[in-house]
Design an enzyme around this catalytic site. Structure first.
Site, short mmCIF file in Angstrom:
data_model
loop_
_atom_site.label_atom_id
_atom_site.label_comp_id
_atom_site.label_asym_id
_atom_site.label_seq_id
_atom_site.Cartn_x
_atom_site.Cartn_y
_atom_site.Cartn_z
N LYS A 101 0.84 -1.20 0.00
CA LYS A 101 0.00 0.00 0.00
C LYS A 101 0.87 1.26 0.00
CE LYS A 101 -2.28 1.04 3.85
NZ LYS A 101 -2.03 2.42 4.36
N SER A 102 1.93 1.24 0.79
CA SER A 102 2.80 2.42 0.89
C SER A 102 3.42 2.77 -0.46
CB SER A 102 3.92 2.16 1.91
OG SER A 102 3.39 2.01 3.20
N SER A 122 3.84 13.33 11.25
CA SER A 122 3.65 12.14 10.42
C SER A 122 4.55 12.20 9.19
CB SER A 122 2.19 12.02 9.98
OG SER A 122 2.05 11.04 8.98
N SER A 129 9.94 8.01 11.85
CA SER A 129 9.53 7.32 10.62
C SER A 129 10.47 7.62 9.45
CB SER A 129 8.08 7.67 10.23
OG SER A 129 7.19 7.29 11.25
N ASP A 158 3.41 1.18 12.53
CA ASP A 158 2.32 0.28 12.13
C ASP A 158 2.54 -1.15 12.58
OD1 ASP A 158 0.90 2.31 10.98
OD2 ASP A 158 1.54 1.90 8.93
N LYS A 178 -4.09 7.90 14.58
CA LYS A 178 -4.29 6.98 13.46
C LYS A 178 -5.79 6.79 13.23
CE LYS A 178 0.05 5.79 12.45
NZ LYS A 178 0.63 5.86 11.08
N ARG A 236 -5.76 -2.53 11.23
CA ARG A 236 -4.65 -3.21 11.92
C ARG A 236 -5.08 -3.81 13.26
NH1 ARG A 236 -0.78 -2.59 8.42
NH2 ARG A 236 -0.54 -0.62 7.31
N LYS A 287 -9.22 -1.88 4.06
CA LYS A 287 -8.41 -0.67 3.98
C LYS A 287 -7.01 -0.96 3.46
CE LYS A 287 -6.72 3.17 6.82
NZ LYS A 287 -7.09 4.23 5.89
#
Length: 417
Positions: free
Chosen positions: A21-22, A144, A172, A297, A324, A373, A398
């Site tokens: 997805k990323s 983020s 991140s 995540d 989130k 998740r 999702k």
């Protein structure tokens, strides 16, 4: 809807994981800015990617990205540089509660015309696209990474490029590095110029064919299953992953080695999708301490897995979990108590378990809080709790629409109540 889940006696199965997805969401934005007409191969079929595909294909005035946080951040930046177009960008009720002011302020500093349709600092947004000059910009490093990636990806389209300085702690970082790597894959001149500064030259993206590897985040739930299964003959084969992946969550292989799961690649040739075989080695650390700043995540997976394995933990770097899909810190504490584990939090950014137990009561099922998740991290607990129930299981669309189908194929019993 509620699923009642029973686990198989043995795990021996091959799984074709979903596409990342990323990577899919980033490549769609870069692909649009490059003007390429050939769509990337192996795009994710998840909800978050589908809303971007529809928005780019149909180009409506009102764009509803539903619950897709990545889409909200990336599309805000993209629409800001679509000269001559006006759009209303909105989402679900929860999305309208997720702050976006930091990104909007940064884009406004670059000259963007963005207004709040309802509440300052939150979607929906009214965006009038225009040609932006770019230049120097300073933002906090602990926001983020999606905000930072959104700004970086439009950098090549800015007249003067972009020099982005990240102040303070940078969280991140692997996701930022993933964005920069993908930008360079499309011909951008973008990289760290020092530890806290990223420079993006005003050099347009090039058109190219692109293949998307499968998702290491999705792999984490299968690692969790094998760790909890406990059988010496259990084995899982995960298809479509790459050794040396730029995905931040590929670190899951190293973390699970501490919990007794061995990872073997069929081939370690760089850039080549391959099959990864997971086996147990029978040994795990007595306690796990880890900072998830770079891979937030993965937190839910390890909170559930370590608790059920009886491995006390102290996890840090979790500040972004509160904004989130739900407040994941509170959700984890509440749902783990149903399974009999007392998880504590500190400083709104840490979770720890020292072995404290309570009377379990999971008869009403595990709530998922509209968070994919939560559903996927708790489902493997069926290996330890017979007849575990997951409430509102469809939230997995999702990021991993075929998750429940893949569990059935692996031998799990899933009955809809």
């Amino acid at each position: 809807m509620q699923y009642n889940i029973t686990a198989p006696r043995q795990l021996r199965h091959a799984v074709k994981l979903p596409a990342s997805k990323s990577i899919s969401n980033r490549v769609l934005i870069i692909h649009k800015l490059s003007g390429c007409k050939i769509m990337p191969d192996n795009l994710s079929d998840c909800d978050d990617t589908s809303v971007i595909i529809r928005a780019l294909r149909d180009n409506p005035h009102d764009i509803d990205i539903m619950a897709a946080g990545t889409a909200m951040r990336f599309m805000t930046a993209l629409l800001a540089v679509k000269d001559g177009e006006e759009h209303l960008l909105t989402g679900t009720e929860r999305m309208r509660q997720r702050p976006i002011g930091v990104l909007v302020d940064a884009l406004r500093h670059l000259g963007a015309d963005i207004r709040y349709a309802e509440n300052d600092g939150y979607p929906p947004l009214i965006i009038n696209g225009r040609k932006l000059e770019g230049g120097q910009l300073e933002v906090a490093g602990d926001i983020s990474s999606q905000f930072i990636s959104a700004l970086l990806m439009i950098g090549p389209a800015l007249s003067n490029g972009l020099t982005l300085r990240l102040k303070g702690e940078i969280i991140s970082r692997p996701y930022i590095d993933l964005t920069l790597w993908m930008m360079r894959e499309f011909g951008a001149d973008a990289d760290w110029s020092d530890f806290e500064t990223i420079s993006v030259a005003p050099k347009p993206y090039i058109e190219r064919h692109y293949y998307i590897e499968n998702d290491w985040s999705a792999a984490s739930y299968w690692y969790e299953m094998l760790a909890l299964a406990g059988g010496n003959d259990d084995e899982l084969r995960l298809e479509g992953l790459m050794d040396g992946s730029k995905q931040g969550d590929s670190s899951v292989r190293y973390l699970f080695s501490l919990l007794g799961v061995k990872t073997v690649f069929d081939t370690t040739q760089e850039g080549v999708p391959t099959t990864v075989t997971l086996r147990r080695n029978g040994h795990h650390v007595p306690r796990l301490e880890y900072d998830f700043s770079n891979t937030p995540d993965l937190t839910q997976t390890f909170v559930v897995c370590c608790s059920l394995m009886g491995v006390p933990f102290h996890f840090k770097g979790l500040s972004t979990l509160k904004i989130k899909e739900t407040d994941r810190i509170e959700a984890l504490k509440r749902e783990m108590r149903k399974l009999g584990y007392v998880i504590k939090d500190m400083n709104n950014s840490e979770l720890l378990w020292d072995g404290e137990r309570c009377e379990p009561d999971y008869s009403e099922g595990i709530d998922t809080y509209q968070d994919h998740r939560m559903a996927m991290a708790f489902a493997p607990a069926a290996l330890c709790f017979d007849g575990l129930k997951i409430n509102n299981p469809n939230v997995v669309t999702k990021s991993y629409p075929l998750y429940w189908d893949h569990l059935k194929e692996a031998g799990f019993g899933i009955i809809e109540n």
